[in-house]
Every structure is written in structure tokens, then in C-alpha cells.
Design a protein around this motif. Structure first.
Motif, PDB file in Angstrom:
ATOM      1  N   TRP A  56      -6.205   0.215  -0.710  1.00 46.51           N
ATOM      2  CA  TRP A  56      -5.477  -0.706  -1.579  1.00 46.51           C
ATOM      3  C   TRP A  56      -4.555  -0.296  -2.716  1.00 46.51           C
ATOM      4  O   TRP A  56      -4.376   0.824  -2.679  1.00 46.51           O
ATOM      5  CB  TRP A  56      -6.395  -1.530  -2.230  1.00 46.51           C
TER       6      TRP A  56
ATOM      7  N   LEU B  42       0.663  -1.129   0.206  1.00 42.51           N
ATOM      8  CA  LEU B  42      -0.160   0.483  -0.499  1.00 42.51           C
ATOM      9  C   LEU B  42       0.532   1.489   0.354  1.00 42.51           C
ATOM     10  O   LEU B  42       0.643   2.368  -0.840  1.00 42.51           O
ATOM     11  CB  LEU B  42      -0.957   0.342   1.565  1.00 42.51           C
TER      12      LEU B  42
ATOM     13  N   SER C 139      -2.503  -6.327  -2.790  1.00 38.72           N
ATOM     14  CA  SER C 139      -1.463  -6.611  -2.262  1.00 38.72           C
ATOM     15  C   SER C 139      -0.634  -7.874  -2.556  1.00 38.72           C
ATOM     16  O   SER C 139       0.311  -8.339  -3.356  1.00 38.72           O
ATOM     17  CB  SER C 139      -0.505  -6.177  -0.625  1.00 38.72           C
TER      18      SER C 139
END
Length: 137
Positions: free
Chosen positions: A74, A44, A128
Motif C-alpha cells: 500500500w 503505490l 490508494s
């Protein structure tokens, strides 16, 4: 960006092989189209220069120079390697969104929205867990 995934010749042939290759969390996101919790992702806040790759197959998906802080929770990018990603309509959960998928392995990466910055106006909102990061040397 290169368009060839680094491990494309070594893709699993079955979901059993995918389960063996991926962690439980990677499998849930990439193969079952899951979503990691907001603000929990490893990438992030990455500000380094480098390349974001598919955690499933190693395909080069995003350059760090197109990453931006969207405030969404995100990792977000305003452009993608068009040869490495494709999009599909996702009507799950009672809404219509555009899903972002790795072209090489079919792994679910996240979704793309039309509320990003110029020059594209796109916000690729990516898990991620679906990514690996190679910093520039």
C-alpha cells in the motif's frame, strides 16, 4: 500544506449522498472501513512530486516528499498533515491497530504503524482508493 479541504462546504449529509458521490470501491473503503488488495493500488508506485488528497472530500493529507516504499503493498508515508488526519483505535478483526481517518469527512484512509523510517518512525499505510493525487506543475 494547506489545512482546509477543497470541498469541505460540499460534504454529503447522509450515507445516501455519499453513495451518490463515491464509486462503489471508494464507498467500501472510505465509509465502510474496507481495505484494497495488496499491490493493487493506483498510487503505490507514484514517484512524482505533488499532493495526495482525500478522495472523499479533497482534504490535503500527504505530500509526496514523505512517501516511501515500505514493501507492504500500500502507499506509505512517514508523516501526515496533522491538521487533516486523526487517528482512532481500531479493534476489528481480533487485533488492535491505529486507524487513520480524514478529519474533514471522517473517511477511513488506512492505518499507521510504528515501523517507519526516521524522522518520525511512522508508517501511514493508506489505501490508494482513499486518495486522489495532484501532481506539481
Amino acid at each position: 500544506m494547506a489545512t482546509e479541504p477543497s470541498q469541505s462546504d460540499d460534504l454529503p449529509d447522509s450515507e445516501t449522498e455519499w453513495r451518490e458521490r463515491l464509486t462503489d470501491e471508494e464507498y467500501e473503503i472510505l465509509r465502510n472501513r474496507g481495505t484494497e488488495p495488496k499491490f493493487s493500488g493506483e498510487y503505490l508506485d507514484v514517484k512524482e512530486d505533488g499532493t495526495f488528497r482525500c478522495a472523499g472530500c479533497g482534504a490535503e493529507l500527504f505530500d509526496s516528499d514523505v512517501k516511501f516504499d515500505s514493501g507492504s503493498g500500500w502507499p506509505s508515508f512517514y508523516d501526515a498533515n496533522a491538521d487533516a488526519v486523526e487517528t482512532e483505535t481500531d479493534t476489528r478483526h481480533g487485533m488492535s491497530r491505529i486507524e487513520v481517518v480524514c478529519r474533514a469527512c471522517g473517511g477511513h484512509l488506512g492505518h499507521v504503524f510504528d515501523d517507519g523510517p526516521e524522522p518520525t518512525g511512522k508508517r501511514y499505510c493508506i489505501n490508494s482508493v482513499a486518495l486522489d493525487f495532484d501532481p506539481e506543475e
